[in-house]
Design an enzyme around this catalytic site. Structure first.
Site, PDB file in Angstrom:
ATOM      1  N   HIS B  53      -3.784   9.321   1.648  1.00 41.55           N
ATOM      2  CA  HIS B  53      -2.477   9.567   2.261  1.00 41.55           C
ATOM      3  C   HIS B  53      -2.613  10.736   3.243  1.00 41.55           C
ATOM      4  O   HIS B  53      -3.486  11.594   3.072  1.00 41.55           O
ATOM      5  CB  HIS B  53      -1.442   9.909   1.186  1.00 41.55           C
ATOM      6  N   GLU B  55      -1.005  13.456   3.616  1.00 40.84           N
ATOM      7  CA  GLU B  55      -0.948  14.791   3.015  1.00 40.84           C
ATOM      8  C   GLU B  55      -2.273  15.192   2.373  1.00 40.84           C
ATOM      9  O   GLU B  55      -2.749  16.315   2.538  1.00 40.84           O
ATOM     10  CB  GLU B  55       0.145  14.850   1.931  1.00 40.84           C
ATOM     11  N   CYS B  83       4.702  11.293  -2.167  1.00 35.53           N
ATOM     12  CA  CYS B  83       4.662  10.618  -3.468  1.00 35.53           C
ATOM     13  C   CYS B  83       4.211  11.630  -4.529  1.00 35.53           C
ATOM     14  O   CYS B  83       3.878  12.773  -4.215  1.00 35.53           O
ATOM     15  CB  CYS B  83       3.705   9.427  -3.419  1.00 35.53           C
ATOM     16  N   CYS B  86       0.693  13.143  -3.886  1.00 35.18           N
ATOM     17  CA  CYS B  86       0.649  14.146  -2.822  1.00 35.18           C
ATOM     18  C   CYS B  86       1.403  15.411  -3.225  1.00 35.18           C
ATOM     19  O   CYS B  86       0.972  16.523  -2.911  1.00 35.18           O
ATOM     20  CB  CYS B  86       1.211  13.560  -1.540  1.00 35.18           C
TER      21      CYS B  86
END
Lengths: 153, 153
Positions: B53, B55, B83, B86
């Site tokens: 992801h 992040e 999420c 993260c």
């Protein structure tokens, strides 16, 4: 039924992590056919990477080898209750079953705190089995933190 | 006060992710001095890595560059609510402030579901500011998923 031999692989990785000065947590990822497809211990210090927990490392390695973001039918053995980050990574990878050793009231994200698998935002919840070889996993962690508190590491 | 220009960097990364066929989420990590030290969009498909992801990618990159597991005093701009994975990575990295764009009731782990920062197991809770440039962030996501549903990607 959990395979002690798979948790033994995770425990060996936890011991190797301790020898590197890392928090002693180890993991093993098992294919649907019962083969160990990835094994790792924590490497957050060595790699200066807060995401380099044992669980994330085996998921990344196995996914890269499989050429897929998902590890359907795979099982994860890990010596400590996963944190929220690892639990969410486990859900994202669609891992079938998680077997873990020691409970982690301080940082756990499966049976404590965020309880990641308990919310629909996780999209997938693996079967979870706790307390597998918990005693040696806890002993390793306690020895590590006792040594760190006394300034040995 | 959030800097629109920092969120613009994150939005540019989200657009680049969409162009690669990835879920269009982008992030920028800002040093205490106000410099963009890492920028990334999702790369889960390209890398076959469910942890890739935006992040996580900026945190890993900035930590590697800093030679540290922690990014004290750093701020994260991301186009979508993080999420649970993260969010926990953000807590582990001790990021100071999180500015995010669109809300994510379906997969979010900050204001929804696991609410990672709301539990003591997170060890660190950043200041969180939501709704920064939410409209263009949402527009990108909606267009992406509409195209995917219609079989364009």
């Amino acid at each position: 039924m959990p395979f002690r031999s798979h948790m033994d692989v995770a425990l060996a990785e936890a011991r190797a992590a301790a020898a590197r000065g890392e928090v002693p947590v180890g993991a093993a990822l098992i294919s649907p056919e019962g083969q160990v497809v990835a094994r790792a211990g924590n490497r957050t210090r060595e790699r200066s990477d807060p995401t380099a927990h044992a669980e994330v490392l085996v998921i990344r390695e196995a996914c890269a080898a499989a050429g897929s973001e998902r590890l359907t039918g795979h099982d994860l053995y890990v010596t400590l209750e996963p944190c929220a980050m690892c639990a969410a990574a486990i859900a994202a990878a669609r891992i079938r079953r998680v077997y873990y050793g020691a409970s982690d009231p301080k940082s756990g994200g499966v049976a404590h705190g965020a309880c990641v698998f308990s919310h629909p935002q996780a999209h997938h919840a693996p079967e979870v089995y706790e307390g597998i070889s918990a005693e040696p996993a806890e002993t390793l962690l306690k020895a590590f933190f006792a040594a760190r508190r006394s300034g040995d590491s």
